[in-house]
Design an enzyme around this catalytic site. Structure first.
Site, PDB file in Angstrom:
ATOM      1  CB  SER A 205      -0.895   0.023   1.243  1.00 60.32           C
ATOM      2  OG  SER A 205      -1.760  -1.068   1.264  1.00 60.32           O
ATOM      3  CB  THR A 209      -1.802   7.347   9.563  1.00 59.57           C
ATOM      4  OG1 THR A 209      -1.284   6.080  10.003  1.00 59.57           O
ATOM      5  CG2 THR A 209      -3.313   7.227   9.386  1.00 59.57           C
ATOM      6  CB  SER A 210       3.245   5.920   7.846  1.00 57.29           C
ATOM      7  OG  SER A 210       3.181   5.431   6.521  1.00 57.29           O
ATOM      8  CB  THR A 214       6.087  -1.145   1.255  1.00 50.39           C
ATOM      9  OG1 THR A 214       6.310  -1.479   2.623  1.00 50.39           O
ATOM     10  CG2 THR A 214       7.032  -1.952   0.391  1.00 50.39           C
ATOM     11  CG  ASP A 267      -5.340   1.923  10.421  1.00 50.58           C
ATOM     12  OD1 ASP A 267      -4.582   1.260   9.714  1.00 50.58           O
ATOM     13  OD2 ASP A 267      -4.983   2.454  11.496  1.00 50.58           O
ATOM     14  CB  SER A 275      -6.867  -3.548   5.236  1.00 49.66           C
ATOM     15  OG  SER A 275      -5.897  -3.031   4.356  1.00 49.66           O
ATOM     16  CE  LYS A 299      -1.147   1.462  12.352  1.00 43.01           C
ATOM     17  NZ  LYS A 299      -1.463   1.010  10.980  1.00 43.01           N
TER      18      LYS A 299
END
Length: 502
Positions: A205, A209-210, A214, A267, A275, A299
């Site tokens: 993906s 939020t980062s 990758t 999320d 997901s 997280k």
């Protein structure tokens, strides 16, 4: 009233609405008035044999939009592909069946498989507005999805797209749940596992939020927006790939939900599991390792939370036929030195190239995950050194470069033109680093939209620093973004906790 009475000339607005189809009409437009359309109404637009449902924005001032025309956002234009002088026919769409299902979930009802299927179908067909989707995401947040609902959502997300079939070959995969800046192990793991002769078609993906996902990091070095035939060619030739999942229609609703989750900046656990595992199943994976970093600003913040997430992952994996291995790792500080697409790519290359300055923590994490995957692929205890051998011999680097070339060609990552150090305010030892605030600084500098932007760490937890020594550097592509991130860093000096010598 004839069809012509419902039609308007179609113009390209030249506005990026981030995957949401939007149509713009003048408030004095006869279609807008006669149909009773109001701002944010859902409008169906037919053009030839194509149609799209878009959200309406009403233009109240200015001469840029004629009253006899409608302007389409980039996404709506791509869906309709109108020719020169084309006209669109406007109408009220049928109410989506998913609307009542979402309302039921908002009021606390449990949803079954058929109800999740309905939501995914309507989301994929763009029958749901972003408001509808935001209501669904919020209604499923925190602990509002139980195990059975998470299984139902996962199956519905996988079923809404394609599933790759690799025949009887064993397909391996890995994932990190995130929340740890710089933890870019995937390219290294894929290179090692593929060099060992296994299949590892990795779909990844973009950041939610980062400061980098990758796919964002890999795209600095090679193209990632491949379609399924191109992806297959890469995997058949090299044994692995690292591509963006959004272009493959593997669990495509996930990318729609990510679009909603990104501005909400959260999320949920159930949606995270759905997901991750829907995409693994859709990619044809059979055996998967999941990395869960645990730390006070990661997280997942506690061992208890990690255990709960692990239980949900294992339950869903068993239900959909995945063999899962979970690794709990240290999430107390960022990994490597770079945070942001290009800076993380540089760390990856340093590890693959066996550079003396390669970040040891990134190397060790990647080797550990690669060892687990090789064992899951049928290895024995003797293979515990195989991952290290492939990395140290240069085989992993060669395989990574071959994968890059197969995906469209390798590019060397570059530094941003504007940089500013943030220095230690006192002598002492670094005893903690706030993952979330460091990540926020990198995002304010422009990452991931600006690939060269981010943060370059100069100190780690446990290091002794002196007053005025650099703790990290902010990298930006424009002076304004640099100043913006610098202001945030200056107002949050506690992101590095430094304890003075006793």
């Amino acid at each position: 009233m004839t069809v012509e009475d419902h039609s308007l000339r179609l113009l390209l607005a030249g506005i990026d609405t981030y995957s949401q189809p939007v149509v713009y009409m003048h408030e004095d437009c006869h279609v807008c008035r006669s149909e009773g359309f109001r701002a944010l109404a859902r409008v169906r637009i037919d053009c030839g044999d194509r149609w799209v449902i878009a959200s309406l924005n009403v233009v109240t001032d200015g001469d840029w939009l004629p009253v006899d025309a409608a302007a389409l956002s980039d996404t709506a234009w791509a869906a309709l592909q109108p020719g020169d002088g084309a006209r669109g026919v406007f109408s009220h769409p049928e109410p989506p069946a998913a609307a009542s299902v979402i309302r039921a979930k908002v009021y606390g009802e449990r949803l079954g498989q058929a109800q999740f299927d309905t939501i995914m179908r309507d989301a994929l067909a763009q029958r749901l507005s972003d408001l509808d989707l935001a209501a669904f995401v919020t209604a499923c947040a925190a602990d509002r999805l139980d195990f059975d609902e998470t299984i139902g959502l996962t199956r519905a997300m996988q079923g809404a797209g394609e599933t790759l079939d690799w025949g009887d070959r064993l397909v391996l995969d890995k994932h990190c749940v995130g929340g740890l800046p710089g933890n870019r192990t995937t390219p290294i793991v894929v290179a090692i596992v593929a060099a060992a002769g296994h299949l590892i078609p990795k779909t990844s993906s973009r950041a939610i939020t980062s400061p980098a996902g990758t796919a964002d990091t890999m795209e600095v070095m090679a193209p990632v927006a491949l379609d399924i035939p191109a992806m297959r060619r890469v995997v058949e030739a090299q044994g692995g790939c690292i591509v963006w999942g959004g272009g493959l229609r593997l669990s495509p609703v996930d990318d729609i939900l990510i679009r909603i989750e990104r501005p909400l900046d959260f999320d949920s656990e159930g949606q995270l599991v759905a997901s991750v595992l829907s995409k693994k199943a859709a990619a044809g994976a059979k055996r998967v390792v999941i990395d869960i970093p645990v730390g006070p600003t990661a997280k997942v913040r506690s061992q208890a939370a990690a255990a709960a997430l692990s239980a949900r992952l294992e339950a869903v994996a068993e239900a959909i036929g995945l063999d899962l291995m979970i690794q709990i790792s240290d999430g107390s500080q960022p990994v490597g030195q770079g945070i942001g697409p290009a800076l993380e790519a540089m760390d990856v290359l340093k590890v693959l190239r066996r550079d003396p300055d390669a970040p040891a923590d990134l190397r060790d994490r990647a080797l550990n995950l690669a060892r687990v995957l090789l064992d899951m692929g049928g290895g024995t205890a003797a293979r515990h050194n195989r991952a290290r051998e492939l990395l140290d011999s240069g085989e992993a680097e060669r395989r990574f470069m071959a994968i890059c070339e197969a995906q469209g060609g390798f590019a060397e990552p570059q530094f941003a033109p504007h940089r500013m150090p943030v220095v230690a305010p006192r002598d002492g030892m670094v005893t903690a680093i706030d993952n979330r605030r460091i990540a926020r600084t990198a995002k304010l500098a422009g990452a991931p939209q600006r690939p060269r932007a981010g943060v370059l760490l100069r100190a780690q937890r446990g290091d002794t620093v002196h007053r005025g020594a650099p703790l990290f550097e902010i990298h930006a592509e424009t002076p304004g973004e640099l100043a913006y991130a610098q202001d945030y860093a200056a107002s949050h000096p506690a992101m590095f906790r430094i304890e003075e010598p006793s």
